[in-house]
Design an enzyme around this catalytic site. Sequence first.
Site, PDB file in Angstrom:
ATOM      1  N   GLY A 112      42.543   5.493  29.605  1.00 22.96           N
ATOM      2  CA  GLY A 112      43.572   5.868  28.642  1.00 22.96           C
ATOM      3  C   GLY A 112      44.635   4.805  28.470  1.00 22.96           C
ATOM      4  CD  GLU A 115      40.566   5.898  25.543  1.00 22.64           C
ATOM      5  OE1 GLU A 115      39.659   6.364  24.845  1.00 22.64           O
ATOM      6  OE2 GLU A 115      41.037   6.505  26.534  1.00 22.64           O
ATOM      7  CD  GLU A 135      37.504   6.052  29.844  1.00 27.65           C
ATOM      8  OE1 GLU A 135      38.622   6.068  29.294  1.00 27.65           O
ATOM      9  OE2 GLU A 135      36.811   5.014  29.919  1.00 27.65           O
TER      10      GLU A 135
END
Length: 260
Positions: A112, A115, A135
């Site tokens: 994240g 991201e 992930e």
Amino acid sequence: MEFQNLLIADNGRIRYITINRESKLNALNKATLAELHTAFSDAFANPEVGGIIITGAGPKAFVAGADISEFADLDVEGGTNLSRTGHTEVFDLIANGSKPVIAAINGFALGGGLELAMACHIRIASDNAKMGLPEVTLGLMPGYGGTQRLTQLVGKGKAMEMILTADMITAPDALQYGLVTHVTPAAELLAKAEEILNKILTRAPQALAAAIRCINAAYTDGVNGYETEIEEFGKCFGTEDFKEGVAAFLEKRKADFKGK
């Protein structure tokens, strides 16, 4: 508003948003994501803020990922809602923001965290930064736009390799792949971010916002980016900044844009 997980500071027209969970390597828990939504909404709405630099507290991490402890009890519906809320409230909010956002990646940007950086309009990294989407090692896959934005930035083949292997890459590799645009020594990272953003902030604010919308349109399904460009280009002619920009050019002086 007082934030528990963010530090907010202004330097002229630059708004700094620092994720302040250094002991957790600035991992994104639900509370931090909620605060990011508020902080970015406020920054985009504040006429005194021209652009935003986001970074992480401490020397080790920008954001080392999501807070995995919050995932343990989620089912299919819960996971879907987690992803959809994150997209809408934070990642898409940043990507579609009307003001330029620079991610200053100071260390690990994983999951994240990468991201979040990819949702920003520009990314620069310290020379010790490491980036990746790990992930699949958890039985998951990127859920905050990683499969889409990484592919847009580095191409399908490299995105496939990074996501499917879960390997981290170095800052020089990220520069080579086009994931970041500059790599600096750690001590110079924020100065470089300010240098870039201060240059951007000498330009016409409404034109900047229009350009962001047009560039994003190139990657939006069902939207004709060329038509978006035509429309946004035309709208610029109705702004005071356009008149000022042309007058300054003809008078051979520096433009004084007001964002109107």
